[in-house]
Design an enzyme around this catalytic site. Structure first.
Site, short mmCIF file in Angstrom:
data_model
loop_
_atom_site.label_atom_id
_atom_site.label_comp_id
_atom_site.label_asym_id
_atom_site.label_seq_id
_atom_site.Cartn_x
_atom_site.Cartn_y
_atom_site.Cartn_z
N GLU A 57 0.79 -1.24 0.00
CA GLU A 57 0.00 0.00 0.00
C GLU A 57 0.82 1.28 0.00
O GLU A 57 0.29 2.36 -0.23
CB GLU A 57 -1.00 0.01 1.16
CG GLU A 57 -0.43 -0.15 2.53
CD GLU A 57 -0.51 -1.58 3.03
OE1 GLU A 57 -0.81 -1.77 4.22
OE2 GLU A 57 -0.27 -2.51 2.24
N ASN A 58 2.13 1.18 0.24
CA ASN A 58 2.96 2.39 0.17
C ASN A 58 3.38 2.72 -1.24
O ASN A 58 4.14 3.68 -1.46
CB ASN A 58 4.18 2.27 1.09
CG ASN A 58 5.08 1.11 0.72
OD1 ASN A 58 4.61 0.03 0.42
ND2 ASN A 58 6.39 1.33 0.76
#
Length: 218
Positions: A57-58
Site C-alpha cells: 500500500e505504500n
C-alpha cells in the site's frame, strides 16, 4: 463473560505450514497484499508454476523477495518498512494511487493477522492498547479486497480464543473475513458458523470447539 484460558499444549502446525496452505489457495496471476508479520511468510511458499503479483500500500506493484545483503536499498521498502526488491515489470506509484487500487476492488486477496475474528466475519487486528498505533491500511484492504484471509495463532499468548462469538476489540471491518488459517485449523466463515475446511491432525473437532467461541462444524 470471562473467556476460558487454555494452555496451548496441543501441537499445532508451524507457521511455515500455515503459510504454505495459504500459498496453495492463491490462484495463478492473483494480485495479493500481504500484511505485516506472519502473512509475509506466504510469499516464501508459492509454487514455481504460479505467479503472484504482490501489492504494497505504500506504492509498489510487482514487489519481489527480500533482498540479499548487498542488494538492500532503504529507499525500496514495503509497508512494514522492510527492504524489498521489485520484479521486472513492477512499478512504483503515488500512495493515493496505491489506495485507489485497493478501494477500486483491484486486489484479489489480502492476508492479514488478527487479534479477534468473530463468527460472522468481523475482524479486529489493531488496538492502541496492544502497541499497534493505528488501523493503517488494513481498514481499506478489508473493505476493498475481493477475498480476506486471516493468518493467526488459534489462541492468544495468554491462552484465550481468537475466534470468538463477538469481537471485544475495535473493529478493522465488519463481516469481511472469508477464511481463517490458524495452527489448529483452516476455517471458512459461513452463516452457520465456523466451517472446518481442514483440521490439524493432532486435534479432534471436539477439542477445536472447546478452544473456539461460536459454533464449529464440518
Amino acid at each position: 463473560m470471562t473467556k476460558k484460558i487454555f494452555t496451548n499444549a496441543e501441537k499445532g502446525w508451524e507457521r511455515g505450514v500455515i503459510a504454505s496452505k495459504i500459498a496453495n489457495d492463491l490462484p495463478h496471476a492473483s494480485y495479493v497484499n500481504l500484511g505485516i508479520g506472519m502473512p509475509e511468510l506466504v510469499s516464501q511458499h508459492i509454487k514455481d508454476d504460479r505467479e503472484i503479483i504482490y501489492h504494497s500500500e505504500n506504492g509498489l506493484l510487482g514487489m519481489g523477495p527480500t533482498p540479499n545483503e548487498n542488494e538492500i536499498d532503504f529507499d525500496l521498502i514495503n509497508a512494514g518498512k522492510k527492504p524489498v526488491t521489485i520484479l521486472p515489470g513492477g512499478s512504483f506509484c503515488h500512495h493515493a494511487d496505491s489506495f485507489s487500487m485497493i478501494r477500486g476492488g483491484h486486489i484479489d486477496y489480502c492476508v492479514l493477522g488478527a487479534m479477534e475474528v468473530s463468527v460472522n466475519g468481523d475482524l479486529a487486528n489493531w488496538s492502541t492498547g496492544k502497541g499497534i498505533p493505528a488501523v493503517g491500511g488494513a481498514m481499506d484492504l478489508v473493505a476493498g479486497a475481493k477475498n480476506v484471509f486471516v493468518m493467526t495463532q488459534h489462541l492468544t499468548k495468554e491462552g484465550k480464543p481468537k475466534l470468538v462469538e463477538k469481537c471485544t476489540l475495535p473493529l478493522t471491518g465488519s463481516g469481511v473475513v472469508s477464511r481463517v488459517y490458524t495452527d489448529y485449523a483452516v476455517i471458512d466463515i459461513t452463516k452457520e458458523g465456523f466451517k472446518i475446511v481442514e483440521i490439524n491432525e493432532n486435534l479432534s473437532i471436539e477439542y477445536l470447539q472447546t478452544v473456539t467461541e461460536g459454533r464449529v462444524y464440518q
